[in-house]
Design a protein around this motif. Structure first.
Motif, PDB file in Angstrom:
ATOM      1  N   LEU A  27       0.807  -1.208   0.000  1.00 22.01           N
ATOM      2  CA  LEU A  27       0.000   0.000   0.000  1.00 22.01           C
ATOM      3  C   LEU A  27       0.844   1.263   0.000  1.00 22.01           C
ATOM      4  O   LEU A  27       0.310   2.359  -0.056  1.00 22.01           O
ATOM      5  N   ALA A  28       2.157   1.123   0.079  1.00 24.96           N
ATOM      6  CA  ALA A  28       3.032   2.282   0.120  1.00 24.96           C
ATOM      7  C   ALA A  28       2.977   3.038  -1.204  1.00 24.96           C
ATOM      8  O   ALA A  28       2.611   2.508  -2.244  1.00 24.96           O
ATOM      9  N   ALA A  29       3.360   4.295  -1.138  1.00 24.69           N
ATOM     10  CA  ALA A  29       3.372   5.125  -2.339  1.00 24.69           C
ATOM     11  C   ALA A  29       4.327   4.537  -3.366  1.00 24.69           C
ATOM     12  O   ALA A  29       5.366   3.985  -3.011  1.00 24.69           O
ATOM     13  N   PRO A  30       4.006   4.640  -4.674  1.00 22.69           N
ATOM     14  CA  PRO A  30       4.855   4.051  -5.700  1.00 22.69           C
ATOM     15  C   PRO A  30       6.277   4.593  -5.684  1.00 22.69           C
ATOM     16  O   PRO A  30       7.203   3.923  -6.078  1.00 22.69           O
ATOM     17  N   SER A  31       6.467   5.811  -5.215  1.00 23.76           N
ATOM     18  CA  SER A  31       7.799   6.396  -5.229  1.00 23.76           C
ATOM     19  C   SER A  31       8.635   5.963  -4.031  1.00 23.76           C
ATOM     20  O   SER A  31       9.819   6.236  -3.976  1.00 23.76           O
ATOM     21  N   ALA A  32       8.010   5.291  -3.059  1.00 22.90           N
ATOM     22  CA  ALA A  32       8.737   4.858  -1.870  1.00 22.90           C
ATOM     23  C   ALA A  32       9.691   3.725  -2.220  1.00 22.90           C
ATOM     24  O   ALA A  32       9.372   2.844  -3.014  1.00 22.90           O
ATOM     25  N   ALA A  33      10.872   3.743  -1.613  1.00 30.73           N
ATOM     26  CA  ALA A  33      11.863   2.694  -1.841  1.00 30.73           C
ATOM     27  C   ALA A  33      11.411   1.425  -1.143  1.00 30.73           C
ATOM     28  O   ALA A  33      10.784   1.489  -0.086  1.00 30.73           O
ATOM     29  N   PRO A  34      11.696   0.260  -1.707  1.00 29.96           N
ATOM     30  CA  PRO A  34      11.290  -0.988  -1.057  1.00 29.96           C
ATOM     31  C   PRO A  34      12.005  -1.140   0.280  1.00 29.96           C
ATOM     32  O   PRO A  34      13.169  -0.781   0.424  1.00 29.96           O
ATOM     33  N   ALA A  35      11.300  -1.687   1.250  1.00 28.73           N
ATOM     34  CA  ALA A  35      11.867  -1.869   2.579  1.00 28.73           C
ATOM     35  C   ALA A  35      12.865  -3.017   2.599  1.00 28.73           C
ATOM     36  O   ALA A  35      13.736  -3.053   3.438  1.00 28.73           O
ATOM     37  N   SER A  36      12.744  -3.957   1.672  1.00 29.82           N
ATOM     38  CA  SER A  36      13.603  -5.123   1.660  1.00 29.82           C
ATOM     39  C   SER A  36      13.764  -5.623   0.227  1.00 29.82           C
ATOM     40  O   SER A  36      12.891  -5.431  -0.605  1.00 29.82           O
ATOM     41  N   LEU A  37      14.872  -6.274  -0.028  1.00 31.48           N
ATOM     42  CA  LEU A  37      15.104  -6.863  -1.339  1.00 31.48           C
ATOM     43  C   LEU A  37      14.540  -8.274  -1.424  1.00 31.48           C
ATOM     44  O   LEU A  37      14.616  -8.895  -2.462  1.00 31.48           O
ATOM     45  N   TYR A  38      14.003  -8.784  -0.332  1.00 30.59           N
ATOM     46  CA  TYR A  38      13.480 -10.133  -0.277  1.00 30.59           C
ATOM     47  C   TYR A  38      11.961 -10.124  -0.402  1.00 30.59           C
ATOM     48  O   TYR A  38      11.293  -9.285   0.164  1.00 30.59           O
ATOM     49  N   ALA A  39      11.437 -11.090  -1.148  1.00 32.27           N
ATOM     50  CA  ALA A  39       9.990 -11.262  -1.195  1.00 32.27           C
ATOM     51  C   ALA A  39       9.557 -11.831   0.150  1.00 32.27           C
ATOM     52  O   ALA A  39      10.236 -12.689   0.706  1.00 32.27           O
ATOM     53  N   PRO A  40       8.442 -11.356   0.700  1.00 34.86           N
ATOM     54  CA  PRO A  40       8.032 -11.842   2.022  1.00 34.86           C
ATOM     55  C   PRO A  40       7.680 -13.325   2.017  1.00 34.86           C
ATOM     56  O   PRO A  40       7.110 -13.838   1.066  1.00 34.86           O
ATOM     57  N   SER A  41       8.076 -13.992   3.084  1.00 33.07           N
ATOM     58  CA  SER A  41       7.750 -15.400   3.301  1.00 33.07           C
ATOM     59  C   SER A  41       7.406 -15.570   4.766  1.00 33.07           C
ATOM     60  O   SER A  41       8.292 -15.668   5.608  1.00 33.07           O
ATOM     61  N   ALA A  42       6.123 -15.569   5.066  1.00 35.10           N
ATOM     62  CA  ALA A  42       5.648 -15.717   6.443  1.00 35.10           C
ATOM     63  C   ALA A  42       4.447 -16.648   6.428  1.00 35.10           C
ATOM     64  O   ALA A  42       3.491 -16.423   5.690  1.00 35.10           O
ATOM     65  N   LEU A  43       4.510 -17.702   7.218  1.00 34.58           N
ATOM     66  CA  LEU A  43       3.471 -18.723   7.218  1.00 34.58           C
ATOM     67  C   LEU A  43       2.980 -19.016   8.638  1.00 34.58           C
ATOM     68  O   LEU A  43       3.732 -18.888   9.600  1.00 34.58           O
ATOM     69  N   VAL A  44       1.727 -19.424   8.727  1.00 29.78           N
ATOM     70  CA  VAL A  44       1.163 -19.960   9.956  1.00 29.78           C
ATOM     71  C   VAL A  44       0.905 -21.431   9.678  1.00 29.78           C
ATOM     72  O   VAL A  44       0.170 -21.776   8.754  1.00 29.78           O
ATOM     73  N   LEU A  45       1.536 -22.304  10.458  1.00 26.40           N
ATOM     74  CA  LEU A  45       1.417 -23.752  10.275  1.00 26.40           C
ATOM     75  C   LEU A  45       0.630 -24.333  11.445  1.00 26.40           C
ATOM     76  O   LEU A  45       0.856 -23.959  12.599  1.00 26.40           O
TER      77      LEU A  45
END
Length: 144
Positions: A27-45
């Motif tokens: 939802l961040a503004a398009p001009s905002a720099a990405p917070a991380s270079l990694y794609a998120p990976s978070a799971l509930v098992l």
């Protein structure tokens, strides 16, 4: 019916708690720099007894975050993340291997995974005939 509502509420709240912070970056503004270079990976098992997730009551629930480093409440987060990466995030490809003899007792165990794997939504469910079959069939991802 009561167990189904409790199951849905528990899973929904846990998934929101784990995955909620991940949606803020989208939802961040398009001009905002990405917070991380990694794609998120978070799971509930989850692991519970029952024929499927709709009727099973989760007995054990853990979180697993794999990017940028392995973390969460999973007891073997590093091993679980390594196995998921090796399988390309395909839960059906996870296998414990080895020959194990199990009884033919029918006491179904259902495992679920809900969340995000490398930026893509994940919803996985699998039912095993009993705990022995589950332990012989899947790797350390669902060993908690």
């Amino acid at each position: 019916m009561r167990n189904t509502a409790r199951w849905a509420a528990t899973l929904g709240l846990t998934a929101t708690a784990v995955c909620g912070p991940l949606t803020g970056a989208a939802l961040a503004a398009p001009s905002a720099a990405p917070a991380s270079l990694y794609a998120p990976s978070a799971l509930v098992l989850t692991v519970g007894h029952g024929a499927d997730a709709a009727v099973a009551v989760p007995e054990r629930v853990v979180t697993l975050t794999c990017a940028p480093t392995a973390s969460g409440t999973h007891p073997a987060a590093s091993d679980a993340c390594a196995e998921l990466r090796a399988a390309g995030g395909d839960f059906d490809a996870l296998s414990a291997g080895g020959d194990v003899l199990c009884t033919k007792e029918y006491n179904p165990v259902v495992v679920t995974a809900v969340g995000v794997w490398q930026g893509k939504r994940v919803s996985y469910e699998r039912t095993f005939a009993n705990e022995c079959v589950k332990n012989a069939s899947v790797s350390s991802v669902f060993a908690f």
